[in-house]
Scaffold this active site. Structure first.
Site, PDB file in Angstrom:
ATOM      1  N   GLU A 159      32.211  50.045  43.128  1.00 45.29           N
ATOM      2  CA  GLU A 159      31.433  51.136  42.756  1.00 45.29           C
ATOM      3  C   GLU A 159      31.216  51.847  43.753  1.00 45.29           C
ATOM      4  O   GLU A 159      30.210  52.131  44.559  1.00 45.29           O
ATOM      5  CB  GLU A 159      29.918  50.754  42.539  1.00 45.29           C
ATOM      6  CG  GLU A 159      29.789  49.788  41.051  1.00 45.29           C
ATOM      7  CD  GLU A 159      28.407  49.267  40.867  1.00 45.29           C
ATOM      8  OE1 GLU A 159      28.132  49.255  39.666  1.00 45.29           O
ATOM      9  OE2 GLU A 159      27.741  49.265  41.843  1.00 45.29           O
ATOM     10  N   GLU A 175      31.331  46.449  34.072  1.00 43.09           N
ATOM     11  CA  GLU A 175      30.086  45.993  34.100  1.00 43.09           C
ATOM     12  C   GLU A 175      29.374  46.787  33.089  1.00 43.09           C
ATOM     13  O   GLU A 175      28.803  47.927  33.102  1.00 43.09           O
ATOM     14  CB  GLU A 175      29.269  46.471  35.411  1.00 43.09           C
ATOM     15  CG  GLU A 175      29.695  45.448  36.408  1.00 43.09           C
ATOM     16  CD  GLU A 175      28.926  45.659  37.819  1.00 43.09           C
ATOM     17  OE1 GLU A 175      27.888  46.155  37.529  1.00 43.09           O
ATOM     18  OE2 GLU A 175      29.561  45.420  39.037  1.00 43.09           O
TER      19      GLU A 175
END
Length: 986
Positions: A182, A271
């Site tokens: 991320e 995710e």
């Protein structure tokens, strides 16, 4: 060369050229729709599992079996650099840090592994997985700074070395690896990302590298650090579990975003929301499970399928525990996440819902699809939104229906307009379909299963496959709705009806041209089988109400020693269909005997559809009397679990664990806190000259003690302190053994200032006086949690100190024994305990000699501000063939206190009484000794002048299952083992 051979070679060349490839892996390739493994298309449906949050390697197989039983074919796994490399001299891949144990279990179970080694992982863990010692280096974190590269490169090199033999190219389970986490490109971050990717290749990893963008930001879709495959994360409901009925709508732009961001790669969400973390003062994880429950799975996961997504990982599938100091400041001990498998390894009802979706995804018609239409014009009610997917090769078509307002709780009835090879049709033909509230459904047309074709079916489909030579459809639906299914070419089939369980379904069948139209409705819970025999084929149409369908399992049948033989479609296409038990773990065929491993929670009739030559079953290694049902399935009865007497604590002993407040306490062995410079991202907010930042002295977890010495002149009136310990941290402050008060940081991200008046009577004029501060360390901040990439460097400790009317002579500091450089407990690791006196002395460990301790109970508690340590024990005698998840159940008390609990030396819980919400603490088998003695210790830190006590504590059996995980190896070093093998003693 013959012409046909030339054409074949050309086709193979074109096929390979059309796929993406790392140019190094021959086993993993991709196109714009799916991943290919060994040339076969696969829908990658994965679940997140952090092995470090279950520090018992013997239980990892249990989780993997439950992942596969839920229909998933992969696990995604973060690896925690901070646990593996507690200091710059150590790389420890043993015990719960092992890669080999995970890879071996995954290969045996038949689950692919998606590696996520960071170096930074986030994951609601302290410093996002960056080791504490790395937060003290000069360079910026998560950049191409030389000092940071020198820190992470040995970790990645060793991890790659251990992973390399286990890649799928070497017939191992590892298929993908993630670079960083991320993260966004920039002047210093892009070169760093490239360094990580190049390191994987330099170290011999050939599998595809992927990235998870934090959202739809198109980061890393181009440029010098572009990975092989791009993905993005999505948590559409967010993380507030307090109102589980409050939803956000589904995202309708996934397909369009994929087309604009990475159209030559599969649509991939590394995710996707599988639950939610819960903060201090939160709603609790049962609310999170409700928030992302069965209806969420039906609407949001099926919406992903409607977006033509073929790679999806649910974060989390099993959350586990933030034991020791694993947590970052925002979360508490439990990391249950409201996941399909709860913290105590029990299955939630949404595990069944995911299984219903995932097993259907095994059907190959669902793999190579394109979106050919969407809108509210495919039904007779505009409140229904439909997306139409069609298989490019077989023309099988899937109509995904949901409410146009996906948050709607209304009931809507409608007919669906479908296009069949024979022309358009409105279905069902004599009634209407309905969606009840937050629901979604895939209506299949022209679906292939074995040698048969389902022209259409208005019920949901769980399984469409060939099992034991028969073409099998398992459908499910709601009680009270009328459904239709049409089997092609079965108009003249001989139809036999059998009741498998419960209430019989109402059904009728009529010929429609050459096809057979079946209408059925559920009047109650039950399962009905229609056996159709036509044109030399056997077709099984199984109809179940939704709830009962959750008891179906479709395990692979492995009878080979090939390393990939347990992997569906890659190693085997043979499966069995089982109905009845709590869990089916795995199955295999040996000499015409089917071996089944599983769990039951009551005496259970288990039905098995398997190869016709099979006539006997072994369940969990034991021969079981086997009958053959009228419909040809094997039937066995498995006796339910035994009853075990609840365990109770024996007598309690106690001892004071805060002698450090006294001026006479000898802190000569403590670390001198005299640093005047630091690479932390802050400086003193007042006072000085020394920097009292705990990480610079080697302490990065648990309680930390500070002792400021001064020679009193009698004019000292106040001491001013600035506490930094992460959100919700606290401190108790003393002068010469007298309590001055407490500090509570609250939800502040930086620090909390406090002023304390010094009673003149407490001063020892002309002598050495001591200000003692006992503080909590709530875990280091994650990157970006406070201000930026370097947030894990934000200093904890006393970031300001001032003695009004006097001056400090020097400061000493103490945290966990040995700090991160020389801690003695190499098994449990650097984060297991902090700096409480009892922790340093080993009072939490098994076999510590407490014979000279006083009798005392946490239920009686203490009468002032202090820390008291309590020890007790309990015994268990639970058979290896049973799984009895255990929790330690506290009751919330009065006042301001904090508790740590230790089971056989492992710190497995932390209570912040004034915050909650956690007062029940599951502890796994392997930490708990199910076949003998257990040591239980508890540290009670009372911050209230009036005293504190623990009102209640019990040992609770959360469930009793027969089958389970078998004997689990214990690795709970006792006092002598820790301090004899350690380099220092208490």
């Amino acid at each position: 060369m013959r012409t046909s051979h030339i054409i074949l070679v050309c086709l193979l060349f074109l096929w390979a050229s059309a796929q993406g490839s790392t140019s190094t892996s021959t086993s993993v390739t991709w196109d714009d729709t799916t991943l290919f493994i060994n040339g076969q298309r696969l829908f990658i449906f994965s679940g997140e599992f952090h092995t470090f949050r279950l520090p018992v390697p013997g239980l990892w197989r249990d989780i993997l079996e439950k992942v596969k039983a839920g229909g998933l074919n992969a696990v995604s796994v973060y690896f925690h650099w901070g646990l593996i490399s507690p200091n710059d001299k150590t790389l420890d891949f043993d015990h719960y840090r092992s890669l080999e144990s995970l890879f071996q279990a995954a290969r045996e179970v038949g689950v692919w592994v998606i590696m996520r080694p960071g170096p930074y992982i986030n994951a609601e863990t302290t410093a996002g997985g960056i080791p504490g010692w790395v937060t003290t280096i000069q360079g910026d974190l998560r950049t191409n700074a030389t000092s940071y590269y020198d820190a992470w490169r040995p970790y990645i090199r060793k991890l790659d070395e251990l992973t390399r033999p286990h890649q799928v190219d070497n017939n191992g389970p590892v298929i993908l690896i993630q670079s960083e986490n991320e993260f966004g490109p920039g002047t210093y971050t892009t070169p760093y990302m490239r360094q990580v990717e190049e390191a994987f290749r330099e170290d011999g990893l050939v599998i595809p590298i992927f990235v998870n963008d934090v959202s739809q930001g198109k980061k890393w879709t181009s440029g010098p650090a572009k990975p092989d495959i791009y993905g993005w994360d999505s948590y559409p409901l967010g993380f507030d579990c307090s109102q589980p009925e409050k939803w956000s709508g589904v995202h309708t732009d996934y397909a369009a975003y994929h087309e604009s961001a990475n159209p030559t790669e599969p649509c991939f969400i590394p995710e996707f929301q599988g639950g939610s973390f819960d903060p201090f003062r939160g709603a609790g994880y049962e609310k999170c499970a409700e928030f992302t429950g069965v209806d969420f799975c039906r609407v949001f996961y099926i919406n992903n399928l409607a977006s033509n997504m073929k790679m999806m990982n649910l974060y989390m599938f099993y959350g586990g525990t933030n034991w020791g100091g694993l947590a970052e400041p925002g979360v508490y001990t439990s990391y249950d996440y409201g996941a399909p498998i709860n913290e105590n390894r029990l299955l939630r009802d949404k595990h069944e819902e995911i299984k219903r979706i995932a097993l259907f995804l095994r059907n190959r018609d669902l793999l190579h699809t394109k979106i050919i239409g969407s809108g509210t014009n495919f039904t007779t009610d505009e409140k229904i939104f439909t997306t139409v997917l069609q298989n490019v090769d077989t023309r099988a078509t899937f109509y995904v229906v949901r409410h146009d307002d996906s948050t709607s709780t209304s009931t809507t009835s409608f007919n669906l307009k479908v296009d069949l090879p024979t022309g358009p049709l409105s279905i069902p033909s004599t009634t209407k379909m309905r969606l009840v509230g937050r629901d979604s459904r895939i209506v299949s047309t022209y679906l292939h299963f074995g040698r048969s074709i389902l022209v259409y079916c208005t019920a949901a489909i769980m399984i469409a496959d060939t099992i034991a030579g028969d073409d099998v459809i398992v459908t499910y639906g709601d009680i009270g709705e009328l459904y239709e299914a049409v089997v092609e070419g079965a108009a003249d089939a001989a139809v036999k009806r059998f009741q498998i369980e419960g209430t019989a379904v109402k059904f009728s069948s009529v010929k429609r041209g050459g096809d057979l139209l079946i209408r059925f409705a559920f009047t109650g819970r039950g399962v009905t089988l229609l056996h159709l025999q036509s044109n030399g084929r056997d077709v099984n149409v199984i109809m179940s109400d939704t709830t009962t369908s959750g008891r179906f399992f479709q395990p692979t049948l492995s009878n080979s020693t090939d390393s990939l033989s347990s992997y569906y479609s890659i190693g085997t296409n043979d499966t069995a269909l089982l109905f009845g038990p709590y869990l089916v773990r795995n199955s295999s065929v040996i000499h015409d005997v089917i071996h089944i491993w599983g769990d039951v929670n009551v005496t259970t009739t288990l039905l098995v559809k398997t190869k016709r030559q099979m006539n006997s079953v072994r369940f969990n290694g034991e021969d079981v009397e086997t009958n053959i049902t009228p419909f040809g399935w094997l039937e066995i009865v498995v006796q339910g679990p035994s009853t075990f007497t609840p365990a109770t604590f024996r007598s309690w002993k106690m001892r004071d664990s805060l002698p450090e407040t006294l001026s006479t306490y000898d802190d000569g062995g403590w670390v001198a806190a005299n640093a005047t410079s630091s690479f932390s991202q802050a400086s003193n907010v007042f006072g000085g000259p020394w920097l009292l930042f705990s990480a610079d002295y080697g302490f990065i977890s648990g309680n930390i003690l500070w002792r400021g010495h001064f020679t009193a002149n009698g004019r000292e009136s106040h001491v001013k302190l600035a506490l930094s310990g992460g959100q919700w941290s606290a401190a108790s402050v003393f002068i010469n053994g007298i309590s001055l008060g407490k500090i509570f940081q609250g939800d502040r991200l930086d620090h909390k200032n406090a002023m304390f008046q010094i009673p003149p009577s407490s001063l020892q004029v002309g002598e050495d006086n001591v200000i003692t501060v006992l503080q909590d360390h709530m875990g280091l901040y994650e990157s970006g949690q406070k201000a930026g990439l370097n947030d894990p460097k934000y200093p904890y400790g006393l970031v300001g100190y001032e003695l009004q009317g006097g001056n400090f002579s020097y400061w000493k500091v103490q945290g966990n024994l040995g700090g991160f450089s020389d801690f003695p407990d190499k098994v449990r690791g650097v984060l297991n305990v902090g700096g409480l006196y009892g922790e340093r002395e080993g009072w939490h460990l098994p076999d510590y000699n407490d014979t000279d301790w006083s009798t005392g109970s946490p239920f009686d508690g203490v009468e002032n501000v202090t820390v008291a340590f309590y020890r007790s024990s309990f015994s268990l005698d639970i058979a290896d063939d049973h799984d009895v998840p255990i929790s330690f159940q506290f009751k919330q008390g009065e006042g301001d206190y904090r508790v740590k609990l230790y089971v056989n030396g492992w710190q497995y819980g932390r209570i912040v009484n004034r915050l909650g919400p956690q007062f029940s603490f599951p502890v796994p088998k392997g930490v708990v000794n199910y076949g003998g003695e257990n040591t239980f210790a508890l540290a009670l830190w009372c911050l209230d002048e009036g005293g504190c006590r623990v009102p209640a504590l019990d040992i609770r059996y959360d469930a009793t299952l027969k089958g389970g995980v078998g004997a689990i190896e214990l690795n709970n070093p006792n006092y002598d083992q820790v301090y004899q093998t350690g380099t220092i003693s208490p």
